[in-house]
Enzyme design. Structure first.
Site, PDB file in Angstrom:
ATOM      1  N   SER A 144       0.803  -1.218   0.000  1.00 31.72           N
ATOM      2  CA  SER A 144       0.000   0.000   0.000  1.00 31.72           C
ATOM      3  C   SER A 144       0.836   1.266   0.000  1.00 31.72           C
ATOM      4  O   SER A 144       0.467   2.255  -0.625  1.00 31.72           O
ATOM      5  CB  SER A 144      -0.901   0.016   1.241  1.00 31.72           C
ATOM      6  OG  SER A 144      -1.703  -1.130   1.290  1.00 31.72           O
ATOM      7  N   CYS A 145       1.934   1.261   0.754  1.00 32.84           N
ATOM      8  CA  CYS A 145       2.633   2.504   1.042  1.00 32.84           C
ATOM      9  C   CYS A 145       4.128   2.369   0.835  1.00 32.84           C
ATOM     10  O   CYS A 145       4.718   1.338   1.166  1.00 32.84           O
ATOM     11  CB  CYS A 145       2.389   2.925   2.498  1.00 32.84           C
ATOM     12  SG  CYS A 145       0.654   3.004   2.927  1.00 32.84           S
ATOM     13  N   GLY A 160       0.860   4.262  -2.699  1.00 33.32           N
ATOM     14  CA  GLY A 160       0.819   5.631  -2.209  1.00 33.32           C
ATOM     15  C   GLY A 160       2.177   6.017  -1.654  1.00 33.32           C
ATOM     16  O   GLY A 160       2.858   5.199  -1.032  1.00 33.32           O
ATOM     17  N   ASN A 210       3.783   8.387   5.697  1.00 29.76           N
ATOM     18  CA  ASN A 210       3.390   8.076   4.324  1.00 29.76           C
ATOM     19  C   ASN A 210       2.303   9.032   3.842  1.00 29.76           C
ATOM     20  O   ASN A 210       2.056  10.073   4.449  1.00 29.76           O
ATOM     21  CB  ASN A 210       2.903   6.631   4.238  1.00 29.76           C
ATOM     22  CG  ASN A 210       1.601   6.425   5.001  1.00 29.76           C
ATOM     23  OD1 ASN A 210       1.460   6.929   6.109  1.00 29.76           O
ATOM     24  ND2 ASN A 210       0.654   5.725   4.427  1.00 29.76           N
ATOM     25  N   LEU A 211       1.635   8.652   2.796  1.00 26.67           N
ATOM     26  CA  LEU A 211       0.583   9.471   2.211  1.00 26.67           C
ATOM     27  C   LEU A 211      -0.572   9.722   3.174  1.00 26.67           C
ATOM     28  O   LEU A 211      -1.206  10.780   3.137  1.00 26.67           O
ATOM     29  CB  LEU A 211       0.061   8.773   0.949  1.00 26.67           C
ATOM     30  CG  LEU A 211      -1.051   9.460   0.189  1.00 26.67           C
ATOM     31  CD1 LEU A 211      -0.574  10.797  -0.345  1.00 26.67           C
ATOM     32  CD2 LEU A 211      -1.532   8.579  -0.944  1.00 26.67           C
ATOM     33  N   CYS A 212      -0.854   8.756   4.039  1.00 23.90           N
ATOM     34  CA  CYS A 212      -2.019   8.874   4.930  1.00 23.90           C
ATOM     35  C   CYS A 212      -1.628   9.002   6.391  1.00 23.90           C
ATOM     36  O   CYS A 212      -2.481   8.881   7.271  1.00 23.90           O
ATOM     37  CB  CYS A 212      -2.953   7.677   4.738  1.00 23.90           C
ATOM     38  SG  CYS A 212      -3.430   7.400   3.029  1.00 23.90           S
ATOM     39  N   THR A 213      -0.371   9.198   6.673  1.00 22.86           N
ATOM     40  CA  THR A 213       0.209   9.510   7.989  1.00 22.86           C
ATOM     41  C   THR A 213       0.092   8.401   9.020  1.00 22.86           C
ATOM     42  O   THR A 213       0.227   8.659  10.208  1.00 22.86           O
ATOM     43  CB  THR A 213      -0.377  10.824   8.599  1.00 22.86           C
ATOM     44  OG1 THR A 213      -1.675  10.597   9.130  1.00 22.86           O
ATOM     45  CG2 THR A 213      -0.399  11.963   7.586  1.00 22.86           C
ATOM     46  N   GLU A 214      -0.112   7.143   8.589  1.00 21.56           N
ATOM     47  CA  GLU A 214      -0.172   6.070   9.577  1.00 21.56           C
ATOM     48  C   GLU A 214       1.077   5.189   9.602  1.00 21.56           C
ATOM     49  O   GLU A 214       1.243   4.381  10.520  1.00 21.56           O
ATOM     50  CB  GLU A 214      -1.421   5.194   9.356  1.00 21.56           C
ATOM     51  CG  GLU A 214      -1.304   4.135   8.277  1.00 21.56           C
ATOM     52  CD  GLU A 214      -1.620   4.656   6.890  1.00 21.56           C
ATOM     53  OE1 GLU A 214      -1.926   3.850   5.992  1.00 21.56           O
ATOM     54  OE2 GLU A 214      -1.561   5.888   6.700  1.00 21.56           O
ATOM     55  N   ALA A 249     -11.175   4.162   3.441  1.00 25.85           N
ATOM     56  CA  ALA A 249     -12.387   4.773   2.885  1.00 25.85           C
ATOM     57  C   ALA A 249     -13.094   3.870   1.887  1.00 25.85           C
ATOM     58  O   ALA A 249     -14.321   3.798   1.876  1.00 25.85           O
ATOM     59  CB  ALA A 249     -12.043   6.105   2.235  1.00 25.85           C
ATOM     60  N   THR A 250     -12.337   3.148   1.043  1.00 25.41           N
ATOM     61  CA  THR A 250     -12.979   2.314   0.035  1.00 25.41           C
ATOM     62  C   THR A 250     -13.283   0.921   0.554  1.00 25.41           C
ATOM     63  O   THR A 250     -14.372   0.403   0.334  1.00 25.41           O
ATOM     64  CB  THR A 250     -12.095   2.225  -1.223  1.00 25.41           C
ATOM     65  OG1 THR A 250     -11.894   3.540  -1.735  1.00 25.41           O
ATOM     66  CG2 THR A 250     -12.767   1.385  -2.284  1.00 25.41           C
ATOM     67  N   ILE A 251     -12.338   0.295   1.250  1.00 25.26           N
ATOM     68  CA  ILE A 251     -12.608  -1.079   1.695  1.00 25.26           C
ATOM     69  C   ILE A 251     -13.700  -1.127   2.755  1.00 25.26           C
ATOM     70  O   ILE A 251     -14.410  -2.130   2.870  1.00 25.26           O
ATOM     71  CB  ILE A 251     -11.324  -1.797   2.167  1.00 25.26           C
ATOM     72  CG1 ILE A 251     -10.682  -1.118   3.378  1.00 25.26           C
ATOM     73  CG2 ILE A 251     -10.334  -1.933   1.024  1.00 25.26           C
ATOM     74  CD1 ILE A 251      -9.544  -1.920   3.988  1.00 25.26           C
TER      75      ILE A 251
END
Length: 950
Positions: free
Chosen positions: A367-368, A396, A580-584, A767-769
């Site tokens: 994913s990242c 991402g 990363n892109l989503c800060t996790e 958000a999607t899954i």
């Protein structure tokens, strides 16, 4: 005085507006009541309205300038409403047009004309019903255009059966209502695709009145999907009901594998599985558990297709992913069945790249990706190229740019001055746009810069809509990488010095007390003239500007360097330079290693009962999920060697969660409560415990990861223990350390057996899954209880099914309540007749004090070895409030924060008109702004083009 509306001959009245073509509305058609189709003529609407005003106001209306202007304005609004709500076939029913006319008259305040119009429609409907009753045979037989182009009788019996089957087991829905609405939109010559779409659209119009119509819509979409899929299966019928498909699934699965391999999409190794065993494990009835949004999202973005035809049904999709993740297993059929059962039950869902690519010829499943950009031209452009290669297959990106020298710094090779980091960020921004992740979603990247960098002020401006566009990155996410020392200076109202990294290179790799010592030494050196490029300002002034940019653009996000490093299990092997892109994700990066993380999320709602968490089920789910995530590391298709090297050496995974608020509602706990904070703590403790335990079990079977020795794990320091390390670094600040499980025994197992994965947990946005699984995303509070969600799959009415069930149980669910929910933009706090306990339980994101979100996140963070994507929602923002919230985040030990959300200018359309598919104005959440919402380019909560939201 009574009024009446003059009437044209039957079905040719002034309000039909169907007779003449009009160039201003190309391609739109009108379905007349006899089933025929004629071109849409927008100019007829003006004629109809003129006649309506004449009927009510008399002949003087024909020469009235006021009426002329009103008619023109109403006509424009009606046409806009029709085209906005047109079906995929670009058709309107005559009743749709009349609905829009009625609505426009009411909204315009022309109540006398509207009343006369309504009475006219009712009278005409009564007359038509009498005509049908007197001569039932007069009803025309509709015809359908077959795939070969021939006209054949439309099979109304099958249409009725498919709708009834879709409603089976859902007592709160009406197949008759769907069938009636469907027939209203049929016409002679309708194509097979349009016929398949008609009942779906009919069911969608009813979702806002009863959430189960969402499942009906999904099941009707399945019928459309089955027709596409069966064209690839030799010897099968061209269409099938669900019950027929249950018998066809085994044969279909084998055909599906063959078609996918022949199309060069599936890995040929899938054909070597025992496909009879795989087919026997398929559970076709799980196709029926989807909500419409979930299945439509899979249909649009995930299912494999040849040209425009899908050949992948939902259970084949899950089996393909499961088989793709079990390729290296000894008994791969057994593991594939185990993985399939976990995915198809929605107990756990892998991340989008894994779902996209597992079992395919290019299985990029991660994913990242996190990179650090060097301070030389070759390294910078290699990093840009790496971004493109990593993004191509749906990764991402998070880039650390803090090593690149700042504006005005000396370039030794040319004896010139540097242009700073911003021009290179512009190149990275444009690369993300150019590489659109295989055509499935736009490439997305987040740039990180440390707060001491000399270019930090220009960095803050990157997302502004004003200024030199050559120094703006409108499509790139940005984030501040903030050291603790800066926050301490803010609190003490101290000075802050900005440096160029070519003169202070070690600051990049330092954190905690070591950073403070080096930084203060550089400040002293600068004061003595030993540093050329620097600038001193008040820390509070910079902090205020950081918050101002968040207010205006939503960027840069606030992330904290020291907690990410001090609590990192891998601090012996490097430094965390960014998220990363989503800060996790919080993993080490270097010139030789690009950090990679492999994500998946537990559906917490599926493991929660009114009595609490089902620990046994959760343990089983996490054991299988961790095995799946660990398999990703070995199966993954790596586009650059630095990513492969890093992932195989450290084997990090990020197990997260979704459905947190659903779980709270099962437990009847309001989000804004001490009990919810406690549940956040204990649920994350359980996930942490089982994830770490599963990694230990994998280590016993497969061996520890290569860099295990020297890690915090090897010293028996678990995430809950590293919290004390952060406390010590901050001078003994106290954090909550409550625990309920047997951590002592697990600590010993970690030390003696080892760990398979350097990192185990990270909470992604999902958000999607979460849409696929039909639960609330991640750890988020509900955005609204009734709204239209816009993404790449279209506009979807979303209603809170739990709220509807509770309102029905208290006899409060009716059309007035639906109208009230629309009027108050999906919030229930201002609806007087709703009891206070329900208002608290179903409070939406902007009705909850943001501090509750931070407190809950703080309790989770103590158990997590990485981070969490934490959005902050503020209904009435102010500088003071922002300052308090972000300082609170830092004080509570959070590693990162994500988007700052405020209400946008758009609202729910306040209409009680039926038959609009809930076409409320799409509700979005924009970043806090002082400019028109239409001008904001920052990501909204459901931005379909942003990887961060998927």
């Amino acid at each position: 005085m009574s009024t009446s509306i003059s009437r044209e001959p039957a079905d040719g009245d002034a309000f039909s507006v169907v007779n003449a073509a009009n160039d201003s509305e190309p391609g739109y058609q009108v379905i007349r009541r006899n089933g025929s189709v004629t071109p849409f003529a927008g100019d007829k609407i003006a004629v109809a309205l003129q006649k309506a005003f004449l009927a009510v106001e008399g002949t003087s209306a024909s020469s009235s300038r006021r009426v002329h202007d009103v008619v023109a304005e109403l006509s424009e609004a009606i046409i806009a409403g029709l085209t906005r709500h047109a079906t995929a076939g670009r058709t309107f029913h005559i009743e749709d047009i009349q609905d829009q006319v009625e609505l426009a008259l009411m909204r315009g305040g022309h109540h006398k004309v509207a009343r006369a119009y309504v009475l006219y429609r009712e009278e005409r409907a009564r007359e038509r019903a009498e005509q049908v009753a007197q001569n039932p045979q007069a009803k025309p037989q509709l015809q359908m255009k077959s795939a070969s182009g021939q006209l054949v009788p439309l099979d109304e019996a099958r249409l009725k059966h498919v709708i009834e089957e879709a409603c089976f087991g859902l007592p709160s829905v009406s197949s008759e209502a769907i069938l009636t609405e469907t027939k209203r939109n049929l016409y002679s010559g309708i194509t097979q695709d349009e016929l398949a779409l008609a009942p779906i659209l009919a069911a969608r119009t009813l979702i806002e009145t009863e959430p189960d119509y969402s499942k009906v819509s999904a099941r009707l979409l399945l019928d459309k999907l089955r027709r596409e899929v069966l064209t690839f299966v030799e010897g099968s019928p061209r269409e099938a009901t669900h019950q027929q498909m249950c018998e066809l699934y085994p044969n279909y699965l084998k055909s599906y594998i063959r078609v996918g391999i022949d199309a060069d999409q599936l890995d040929p190794e899938l054909a070597l599985f025992d496909l009879d065993r795989m087919a026997a494990a398929i559970q076709p009835d799980r196709d029926l558990q989807f909500d419409y949004l979930g299945l439509q999202t899979l249909y649009d973005r995930y299912f494999l297709h040849v040209e425009t035809k899908r050949f992948e049904l939902p259970q084949a999709f899950f089996m393909r992913v499961a088989m793709g993740l079990s390729l290296r297993e000894e008994d791969r059929e057994a593991k594939a069945v185990e993985f399939y059962n976990l995915l198809s039950s929605f107990d756990f869902m892998a991340s989008t790249p894994t779902l996209f690519n597992a079992g395919t010829r290019r299985p990029q499943l991660s994913s990242c990706f996190l990179t650090t950009v060097p301070d030389d031209l070759d390294g910078i452009f290699k990093s840009v190229k790496d971004n493109a290669l990593l993004a191509k297959y749906s990764g991402g990106l998070g880039n650390d740019w803090s090593r690149v020298r700042g504006l005005g710094a000396r370039i030794k090779g040319t004896n010139g001055e540097s242009q700073g980091v911003v021009p290179f960020l512009k190149v990275a921004n444009d690369t993300a746009i150019a590489v659109n992740q295989g055509g499935k979603r736009k490439g997305a990247v987040c740039a990180y810069l440390e707060t001491w960098h000399i270019d930090i002020e220009e960095f803050l401006d990157l997302r502004k809509n004003t200024g030199d566009d050559r120094r703006r990155t409108h499509d790139m996410n940005t984030a501040n990488w903030v050291p603790d020392l800066f926050m301490e200076r803010v609190e003490k109202d101290g000075d802050w010095t900005l440096f160029s990294p070519d003169e202070t290179p070690d600051l990049h790799d330092l954190y905690g007390p070591a950073f403070k010592y080096a930084y203060e030494a550089y400040e002293q050196k600068a004061a003595k003239g030993g540093i050329k490029t620097y600038r001193t300002l008040k820390a509070k002034d910079l902090w205020r500007r950081m918050l101002t940019m968040l207010f205006e653009t939503g960027h840069p996000w606030i992330t904290f360097k020291d907690p990410c490093n001090i609590r990192s299990p891998q601090q012996h092997a490097g430094v965390v330079h960014s998220s990363n892109l989503c800060t996790e994700i919080t993993l080490n990066t270097s010139n030789d290693e690009v950090a990679v993380c492999n994500l998946g999320s537990v559906n917490l709602a599926a493991h929660t009962t009114p009595e609490g968490i089902d620990q046994a089920r959760l343990e089983r789910t996490i054991a299988t999920a961790m095995r799946m995530l660990d398999n990703v590391v070995d199966i993954n298709f790596y586009t650059i060697p630095e990513a492969r090297r890093s992932n195989l050496r450290h084997r990090p995974v990020g197990l997260g969660l979704m459905g947190f608020q659903d779980a709270l509602q099962i437990l009847r706990l309001p989000y804004a409560s001490e009990e919810a904070i406690k549940f956040a703590d204990q649920s994350m403790e359980a996930i942490s415990y089982h994830a770490i335990s599963a990694s230990v079990n994998l280590a016993a079977e497969r061996g520890s990861y290569q860099s295990y020795e020297g890690s915090l794990w090897s010293k028996g320091i678990l995430p809950i223990d590293s919290l004390r390390m952060l406390s010590d670094a901050r001078g003994g600040v106290a954090f909550n350390e409550d625990a309920t499980l047997d951590w002592k025994a697990l600590r010993e197992r970690v030390k003696t057996v080892g760990m398979r994965n350097s990192n185990c947990m990270a909470i992604a946005p999902t958000a999607t899954i979460s849409n696929i699984c039909g639960v609330s995303q991640s750890i988020e509070p509900a955005y609204q209880n009734l709204f239209v969600k816009s993404n790449m799959s279209g506009d979807f009415t979303v209603v809170n099914a739990g709220l509807i069930r509770d309102l029905k149980a208290r006899d409060l669910w009716d059309e007035v309540m639906i109208s009230d929910l629309k009027y108050f933009d999906g919030s229930i706090g201002q609806i007087d007749r709703i009891p206070d306990d329900l208002k608290a339980l179903y409070a939406t994101a902007f009705e909850i004090d943001t501090a509750w979100l931070i407190e809950a996140a703080s309790r989770r963070q103590k158990w997590i070895d990485q981070g969490q994507s934490l959005n902050l929602y503020i209904a009435n923002p102010s500088g003071k409030k922002l300052d308090e919230l972000y300082r609170l985040s830092w004080h509570r030990g959070l590693k990162t924060t994500y988007y700052l959300r405020s209400r946008s200018a758009s609202h729910v359309e306040k209409s009680t008109l039926k038959g609009t598919d809930g076409k409320l104005n799409a509700v979005s959440v924009a970043p806090m702004q002082s400019i028109p919402a239409s001008d904001v380019r920052a990501c909204s909560i459901d931005d379909p083009t942003c990887e961060a939201c998927q």
